[in-house]
Design a protein around this motif. Structure first.
Motif, PDB file in Angstrom:
ATOM      1  N   GLY A  71       7.731   7.195   7.560  1.00  0.00           N
ATOM      2  CA  GLY A  71       6.664   6.034   7.788  1.00  0.00           C
ATOM      3  C   GLY A  71       6.999   5.190   7.184  1.00  0.00           C
ATOM      4  N   ILE A  72       7.937   4.558   6.996  1.00  0.00           N
ATOM      5  CA  ILE A  72       8.742   3.357   6.844  1.00  0.00           C
ATOM      6  C   ILE A  72       8.663   2.832   8.135  1.00  0.00           C
ATOM      7  N   PHE A  79       0.474   6.623   9.380  1.00  0.00           N
ATOM      8  CA  PHE A  79       0.704   5.203   7.769  1.00  0.00           C
ATOM      9  C   PHE A  79       0.441   6.505   6.331  1.00  0.00           C
ATOM     10  N   LEU A  80      -0.795   7.145   6.453  1.00  0.00           N
ATOM     11  CA  LEU A  80      -1.399   7.682   5.446  1.00  0.00           C
ATOM     12  C   LEU A  80      -0.783   8.739   5.373  1.00  0.00           C
ATOM     13  N   PHE A  88       0.959  -1.110  -0.438  1.00  0.00           N
ATOM     14  CA  PHE A  88      -0.054   0.077   0.210  1.00  0.00           C
ATOM     15  C   PHE A  88       0.436   1.585  -0.085  1.00  0.00           C
ATOM     16  N   TRP A  89       1.892   1.067   0.496  1.00  0.00           N
ATOM     17  CA  TRP A  89       3.152   2.071   0.355  1.00  0.00           C
ATOM     18  C   TRP A  89       3.323   2.774  -0.869  1.00  0.00           C
ATOM     19  N   TRP A  90       4.477   1.417  -1.401  1.00  0.00           N
ATOM     20  CA  TRP A  90       4.094   1.638  -2.850  1.00  0.00           C
ATOM     21  C   TRP A  90       3.190   1.933  -4.034  1.00  0.00           C
ATOM     22  N   ASP A  91       1.695   1.729  -3.812  1.00  0.00           N
ATOM     23  CA  ASP A  91       0.785   1.999  -4.738  1.00  0.00           C
ATOM     24  C   ASP A  91       0.491   2.704  -6.010  1.00  0.00           C
TER      25      ASP A  91
END
Length: 475
Positions: A413-414, A402-403, A270-273
């Motif tokens: 955030g990582i 995170f968002l 989702f981070w890379w989305d």
């Protein structure tokens, strides 16, 4: 104020409601008025000019000594931390930095306090209550310290470096053999003489619980740290920590590691989305899952000891370790049935006073061998509900931060990804063990919770743009 892109309006509205509630509580709380009461003295204090570095040093020192010393010394360091936190709270006008996670922690502590007051073995329960209180003050202290990015990165780096030392010694035990300090394998199985690494912690299950966080945070470090040498070090940490965890032969630890890696992969997806093509959005998780299954299958196919140990998970009562846990759980369920609302009170001293009244012959136990049963037996369904509410608050806060950090492209955030994945793994391990209650692991757990909560009102002077890579959000 508008919601950040990627943050739903419902999440943003919930965050505003939570913040509004906290502000009303602060303005109306008599206890909160004590915060910053002695601020004028702080302005002239030489010691408190160094408050932030000293706080970071205390956190790092705790991680540096925890695997190598007796639990009593860890307790003394936590006590010193509690004193320093109180001093900072009374002299700092920045406030407590209270978050919904803090409220969840406070609720859990209040329920456990009531359970202590009504415990049938109150004198023993007070000891457990004091230990829990120290851990929760450690959480509050870490939350305060980790609000600065430098302190956060320093504490994580120290933990990972110490974990690397612990893991190297554990791998050496596996390669060259080491005396087994207890009967950790079924004496009637083919693995009776198998070596289980325990490193400096003295117990393979305890070592496995310790390394779950090291595995996920080393992955996060690989993505956050910038130079090639740093990335190489992080990759080495991941490999050595993972190998050492496998060498513990801790089935609960293996389950925890798999759960943590799966959670890490899901969050990373989702981070890379927005950077992934439609093909990789659809295929990344399935292909990664197939790769993981292939690696696990190859490991089990090439190592008989791993295969026998893994398949023993499904052996039921035919495996002595399984049978022992199942028998203890039966007795613990009887304890919960007799005191369902508030339990027997917290701590292993209270458990050891009451459990003999329920135990089956020849099945002595120091704990419930499941953190969920342990919470239910210590604080009843009220405490278990408060714990579930706390986990919910942590998950909600982690998702919201995170968002926000993903929207800014902030690599910090990582760390939330690594901390959240580690907590998932530790909770999965906790299904069949209670190592989470040991100081070496409890300090890590509450540090991870503090890491998530610390992004609230971040005081780091560095702007997000200084930590953002417009081409790639992680490297």
């Amino acid at each position: 104020m508008t919601a950040p892109v990627g943050c739903s309006k419902n999440s943003f509205a919930t965050a505003n409601a939570a913040n509004s509630f906290l502000q009303r509580w602060r303005s109306g709380s008599w206890a909160y008025q004590l915060v910053g009461l002695f601020h004028p003295w702080r302005q002239s204090s030489w010691l408190l000019r160094w408050a932030e570095p000293l706080g970071t040093l205390l956190v790092c020192a705790t991680f540096a000594i925890a695997p190598f010393v007796a639990t009593g010394l860890i307790g003394l360091l936590l006590l010193a931390t509690a004193g320093f936190w109180l001093l900072l709270t009374l002299t700092d006008r920045d406030g407590l930095g209270a978050t919904p996670v803090h409220l969840g922690v406070l609720l859990f502590w209040c329920v456990v306090t009531i359970a202590t007051a009504f415990s049938p073995v109150r004198d023993a329960a007070v000891s457990g209550w004091l230990k829990l209180s120290l851990y929760l003050v450690w959480f509050a202290f870490c939350t305060r310290v980790l609000r600065a990015a430098r302190a956060r990165n320093a504490a994580i780096a120290v933990f990972l470096l110490v974990a690397l030392v612990v893991s190297i010694y554990g791998v050496r035990q596996q390669l060259f053999g080491v005396e087994q300090l207890a009967t950790w394998n079924d004496p009637e199985s083919a693995l009776a003489g198998d070596t289980r690494a325990y490193s400096y912690l003295g117990n393979p299950n305890l070592l496995a619980g310790y390394l779950i966080a090291a595995v996920t945070l080393s992955l996060s470090a690989f993505l956050v740290w910038q130079t090639r040498s740093q990335k190489l070090l992080a990759l080495t940490m991941f490999g050595v920590n993972g190998a050492c965890l496998v060498f513990t032969d801790s089935r609960g630890g293996w389950i925890g590691m798999l759960a943590a890696l799966l959670a890490f992969l899901l969050m990373l997806r989702f981070w890379w989305d927005e950077y992934l093509s439609p093909f990789w959005r659809r295929s990344l998780l399935p292909l990664s899952g197939l790769l993981g299954i292939g690696l696990v299958g190859a490991a089990l196919g090439t190592s008989e000891s791993l295969r026998l140990r893994a398949t023993s998970i499904f052996a039921g009562r035919e495996d002595s370790s399984n049978n022992f846990r199942l028998t203890v759980w039966t007795a613990v369920l009887d304890m919960i049935r007799d005191r369902p609302l508030l339990g027997i009170g917290p701590g292993n001293d209270a458990f050891n006073r009451v459990y003999p009244l329920y135990q089956r012959p020849n099945y002595d136990a120091l704990s419930a061998y499941s953190i969920y049963l342990e919470i239910a037996v210590e604080a009843g369904f009220a405490g278990f509900t408060a714990f579930v509410a706390l986990i919910g608050a942590i998950a909600w806060r982690a998702r919201y931060q995170f968002l926000q950090l993903r929207e800014r492209g902030d690599r910090e955030g990582i760390w939330i990804v690594g901390a959240s994945a580690a907590m998932v793994g530790m909770l999965a391990h906790g299904l069949v063990d209670t190592v989470l209650y040991r100081p070496q692991i409890a300090t890590i757990w509450w540090f991870l919770v503090a890491l998530v909560a610390s992004y609230y009102g971040n005081r780091d002077p560095a702007s997000a743009s200084e930590r953002k890579d417009p081409e790639m959000p992680l490297a």
